[in-house]
Write a protein that holds these residues in place. Structure first.
Motif, PDB file in Angstrom:
ATOM      1  N   SER A  72      44.216  39.907  41.371  1.00 33.58           N
ATOM      2  CA  SER A  72      45.180  40.152  40.298  1.00 33.58           C
ATOM      3  C   SER A  72      44.823  41.403  39.504  1.00 33.58           C
ATOM      4  CB  SER A  72      45.237  38.927  39.379  1.00 33.58           C
ATOM      5  OG  SER A  72      46.129  39.146  38.323  1.00 33.58           O
ATOM      6  N   ALA A  73      43.541  41.545  39.171  1.00 31.31           N
ATOM      7  CA  ALA A  73      43.105  42.703  38.381  1.00 31.31           C
ATOM      8  C   ALA A  73      43.328  44.011  39.133  1.00 31.31           C
ATOM      9  CB  ALA A  73      41.631  42.560  38.005  1.00 31.31           C
ATOM     10  N   ARG A  74      43.117  43.989  40.429  1.00 26.83           N
ATOM     11  CA  ARG A  74      43.285  45.193  41.237  1.00 26.83           C
ATOM     12  C   ARG A  74      44.761  45.499  41.514  1.00 26.83           C
ATOM     13  NH1 ARG A  74      40.704  49.261  42.343  1.00 26.83           N
ATOM     14  NH2 ARG A  74      40.871  49.231  44.587  1.00 26.83           N
ATOM     15  N   ARG A  75      45.643  44.524  41.350  1.00 32.22           N
ATOM     16  CA  ARG A  75      47.088  44.697  41.551  1.00 32.22           C
ATOM     17  C   ARG A  75      47.439  45.077  42.993  1.00 32.22           C
ATOM     18  NH1 ARG A  75      48.581  48.709  36.905  1.00 32.22           N
ATOM     19  NH2 ARG A  75      49.400  49.633  38.779  1.00 32.22           N
ATOM     20  N   TYR A  76      46.783  44.441  43.932  1.00 38.31           N
ATOM     21  CA  TYR A  76      47.034  44.723  45.339  1.00 38.31           C
ATOM     22  C   TYR A  76      48.490  44.452  45.717  1.00 38.31           C
ATOM     23  CZ  TYR A  76      41.926  44.562  46.041  1.00 38.31           C
ATOM     24  OH  TYR A  76      40.580  44.788  45.992  1.00 38.31           O
ATOM     25  N   LYS A  77      49.005  43.321  45.272  1.00 34.21           N
ATOM     26  CA  LYS A  77      50.375  42.932  45.662  1.00 34.21           C
ATOM     27  C   LYS A  77      51.402  43.937  45.153  1.00 34.21           C
ATOM     28  CE  LYS A  77      48.989  39.129  47.625  1.00 34.21           C
ATOM     29  NZ  LYS A  77      48.997  38.927  49.044  1.00 34.21           N
ATOM     30  N   GLU A  78      51.215  44.408  43.928  1.00 37.31           N
ATOM     31  CA  GLU A  78      52.142  45.397  43.372  1.00 37.31           C
ATOM     32  C   GLU A  78      52.092  46.704  44.153  1.00 37.31           C
ATOM     33  OE1 GLU A  78      50.956  42.769  39.875  1.00 37.31           O
ATOM     34  OE2 GLU A  78      50.008  43.577  41.663  1.00 37.31           O
ATOM     35  N   GLU A  79      50.934  46.995  44.730  1.00 33.99           N
ATOM     36  CA  GLU A  79      50.767  48.232  45.501  1.00 33.99           C
ATOM     37  C   GLU A  79      51.036  48.014  46.986  1.00 33.99           C
ATOM     38  OE1 GLU A  79      50.428  51.182  44.096  1.00 33.99           O
ATOM     39  OE2 GLU A  79      50.497  50.151  42.168  1.00 33.99           O
ATOM     40  N   LYS A  80      51.539  46.828  47.313  1.00 29.97           N
ATOM     41  CA  LYS A  80      51.958  46.498  48.690  1.00 29.97           C
ATOM     42  C   LYS A  80      50.809  46.526  49.704  1.00 29.97           C
ATOM     43  CE  LYS A  80      56.424  46.581  47.496  1.00 29.97           C
ATOM     44  NZ  LYS A  80      56.493  45.998  46.195  1.00 29.97           N
ATOM     45  N   TYR A  81      49.614  46.124  49.279  1.00 35.70           N
ATOM     46  CA  TYR A  81      48.486  46.015  50.199  1.00 35.70           C
ATOM     47  C   TYR A  81      48.722  44.828  51.126  1.00 35.70           C
ATOM     48  CZ  TYR A  81      45.004  49.281  48.285  1.00 35.70           C
ATOM     49  OH  TYR A  81      44.286  50.398  47.925  1.00 35.70           O
ATOM     50  N   THR A  82      48.354  44.990  52.382  1.00 37.21           N
ATOM     51  CA  THR A  82      48.404  43.867  53.311  1.00 37.21           C
ATOM     52  C   THR A  82      47.192  42.974  53.049  1.00 37.21           C
ATOM     53  OG1 THR A  82      47.068  44.959  55.020  1.00 37.21           O
ATOM     54  CG2 THR A  82      49.477  45.338  55.083  1.00 37.21           C
ATOM     55  N   ASP A  83      47.224  41.769  53.603  1.00 37.85           N
ATOM     56  CA  ASP A  83      46.083  40.862  53.449  1.00 37.85           C
ATOM     57  C   ASP A  83      44.809  41.494  53.996  1.00 37.85           C
ATOM     58  OD1 ASP A  83      47.675  38.963  52.218  1.00 37.85           O
ATOM     59  OD2 ASP A  83      47.929  37.751  54.032  1.00 37.85           O
ATOM     60  N   MET A  84      44.924  42.214  55.118  1.00 32.75           N
ATOM     61  CA  MET A  84      43.745  42.855  55.701  1.00 32.75           C
ATOM     62  C   MET A  84      43.223  43.974  54.798  1.00 32.75           C
ATOM     63  SD  MET A  84      43.139  44.573  59.432  1.00 32.75           S
ATOM     64  CE  MET A  84      43.155  42.990  60.256  1.00 32.75           C
ATOM     65  N   GLN A  85      44.114  44.757  54.213  1.00 40.42           N
ATOM     66  CA  GLN A  85      43.693  45.818  53.298  1.00 40.42           C
ATOM     67  C   GLN A  85      43.032  45.233  52.054  1.00 40.42           C
ATOM     68  OE1 GLN A  85      47.633  47.598  53.053  1.00 40.42           O
ATOM     69  NE2 GLN A  85      46.811  49.539  53.841  1.00 40.42           N
ATOM     70  N   ILE A  86      43.583  44.136  51.575  1.00 40.05           N
ATOM     71  CA  ILE A  86      42.994  43.469  50.406  1.00 40.05           C
ATOM     72  C   ILE A  86      41.578  43.028  50.735  1.00 40.05           C
ATOM     73  CG2 ILE A  86      43.100  41.416  48.931  1.00 40.05           C
ATOM     74  CD1 ILE A  86      46.199  41.640  49.148  1.00 40.05           C
ATOM     75  N   GLU A  87      41.411  42.346  51.864  1.00 40.69           N
ATOM     76  CA  GLU A  87      40.084  41.848  52.245  1.00 40.69           C
ATOM     77  C   GLU A  87      39.100  42.997  52.430  1.00 40.69           C
ATOM     78  OE1 GLU A  87      37.163  39.339  52.530  1.00 40.69           O
ATOM     79  OE2 GLU A  87      39.202  38.645  52.133  1.00 40.69           O
ATOM     80  N   GLN A  88      39.532  44.078  53.037  1.00 36.61           N
ATOM     81  CA  GLN A  88      38.647  45.228  53.215  1.00 36.61           C
ATOM     82  C   GLN A  88      38.227  45.806  51.869  1.00 36.61           C
ATOM     83  OE1 GLN A  88      41.116  47.654  55.772  1.00 36.61           O
ATOM     84  NE2 GLN A  88      40.107  46.919  57.625  1.00 36.61           N
ATOM     85  N   ASP A  89      39.163  45.928  50.945  1.00 38.77           N
ATOM     86  CA  ASP A  89      38.843  46.492  49.637  1.00 38.77           C
ATOM     87  C   ASP A  89      37.975  45.550  48.815  1.00 38.77           C
ATOM     88  OD1 ASP A  89      39.354  48.858  47.869  1.00 38.77           O
ATOM     89  OD2 ASP A  89      40.105  47.279  46.536  1.00 38.77           O
ATOM     90  N   LEU A  90      38.162  44.252  48.975  1.00 33.99           N
ATOM     91  CA  LEU A  90      37.356  43.281  48.235  1.00 33.99           C
ATOM     92  C   LEU A  90      35.869  43.438  48.524  1.00 33.99           C
ATOM     93  CD1 LEU A  90      39.463  39.986  48.399  1.00 33.99           C
ATOM     94  CD2 LEU A  90      38.925  41.332  46.350  1.00 33.99           C
ATOM     95  N   HIS A  91      35.530  43.954  49.707  1.00 34.30           N
ATOM     96  CA  HIS A  91      34.116  44.170  50.031  1.00 34.30           C
ATOM     97  C   HIS A  91      33.458  45.118  49.026  1.00 34.30           C
ATOM     98  CE1 HIS A  91      33.357  41.990  53.769  1.00 34.30           C
ATOM     99  NE2 HIS A  91      34.646  42.149  53.978  1.00 34.30           N
ATOM    100  N   ASN A  92      34.239  46.015  48.449  1.00 31.04           N
ATOM    101  CA  ASN A  92      33.702  46.932  47.435  1.00 31.04           C
ATOM    102  C   ASN A  92      33.315  46.200  46.150  1.00 31.04           C
ATOM    103  OD1 ASN A  92      34.185  49.249  49.061  1.00 31.04           O
ATOM    104  ND2 ASN A  92      36.333  49.198  48.444  1.00 31.04           N
ATOM    105  N   TYR A  93      33.796  44.979  45.988  1.00 30.87           N
ATOM    106  CA  TYR A  93      33.599  44.220  44.752  1.00 30.87           C
ATOM    107  C   TYR A  93      32.813  42.933  44.992  1.00 30.87           C
ATOM    108  CZ  TYR A  93      36.930  47.658  43.451  1.00 30.87           C
ATOM    109  OH  TYR A  93      37.544  48.872  43.257  1.00 30.87           O
ATOM    110  N   ARG A  94      32.142  42.862  46.126  1.00 26.94           N
ATOM    111  CA  ARG A  94      31.380  41.659  46.460  1.00 26.94           C
ATOM    112  C   ARG A  94      30.358  41.328  45.378  1.00 26.94           C
ATOM    113  NH1 ARG A  94      27.743  40.545  51.868  1.00 26.94           N
ATOM    114  NH2 ARG A  94      26.917  38.538  51.185  1.00 26.94           N
ATOM    115  N   SER A  95      29.664  42.327  44.887  1.00 28.29           N
ATOM    116  CA  SER A  95      28.646  42.102  43.860  1.00 28.29           C
ATOM    117  C   SER A  95      29.273  41.524  42.590  1.00 28.29           C
ATOM    118  CB  SER A  95      27.927  43.416  43.552  1.00 28.29           C
ATOM    119  OG  SER A  95      26.982  43.225  42.531  1.00 28.29           O
ATOM    120  N   GLN A  96      30.390  42.086  42.165  1.00 26.72           N
ATOM    121  CA  GLN A  96      31.049  41.575  40.964  1.00 26.72           C
ATOM    122  C   GLN A  96      31.574  40.161  41.193  1.00 26.72           C
ATOM    123  OE1 GLN A  96      31.539  44.745  42.145  1.00 26.72           O
ATOM    124  NE2 GLN A  96      31.969  46.141  40.470  1.00 26.72           N
ATOM    125  N   ILE A  97      32.116  39.901  42.384  1.00 25.70           N
ATOM    126  CA  ILE A  97      32.617  38.563  42.700  1.00 25.70           C
ATOM    127  C   ILE A  97      31.465  37.564  42.673  1.00 25.70           C
ATOM    128  CG2 ILE A  97      33.641  37.127  44.516  1.00 25.70           C
ATOM    129  CD1 ILE A  97      35.338  39.663  45.258  1.00 25.70           C
TER     130      ILE A  97
END
Length: 114
Positions: free
Chosen positions: A45-70
């Motif tokens: 939600s904070a990254r606004r992936y859906k608003e930017e039309k990211y696919t599920d695969m793109q979301i998952e790939q980008d989430l790796h950048n935030y693994r530490s925060q998660i």
């Protein structure tokens, strides 16, 4: 795990938390899973992936950048389990205070719309 299955960031964080805290008397893997999924959803939600039309695969790939925060947010929420929204607690001369949870979101910024 099936060879065709992809290990998500959420799965990795759950595994890490189980390794770190699985021997604690209050540990519960089902609760950890719920906490981690809630945090992953907050980051999505904070990254606004859906608003930017990211696919599920793109979301998952980008989430790796935030693994530490998660991980840190999930660990924080796990440490607060059983005392939701408690602002102060003291017992037997011991008191605890926690960092503001929002500080753990550092670096998780919304995608900019071009």
């Amino acid at each position: 795990m099936d060879e065709g299955m992809i290990l998500t960031v959420g799965d990795m964080v759950i595994s890490d938390l189980i390794t770190m805290y699985g021997d604690q008397p209050t540990f519960n893997a089902d609760k950890i899973s719920i906490i981690v999924q809630k945090v992953v959803n907050e980051v999505i939600s904070a990254r606004r992936y859906k608003e930017e039309k990211y696919t599920d695969m793109q979301i998952e790939q980008d989430l790796h950048n935030y693994r530490s925060q998660i991980y840190n947010l999930s660990e924080y929420d796990f440490s607060q389990f059983g005392a939701p929204h408690e602002t102060s607690h003291g017992e037997n001369g011991v008191s605890r205070s926690f960092v503001d949870r929002n500080k753990l979101f550092a670096g998780i910024v919304p995608l900019s719309h071009f």
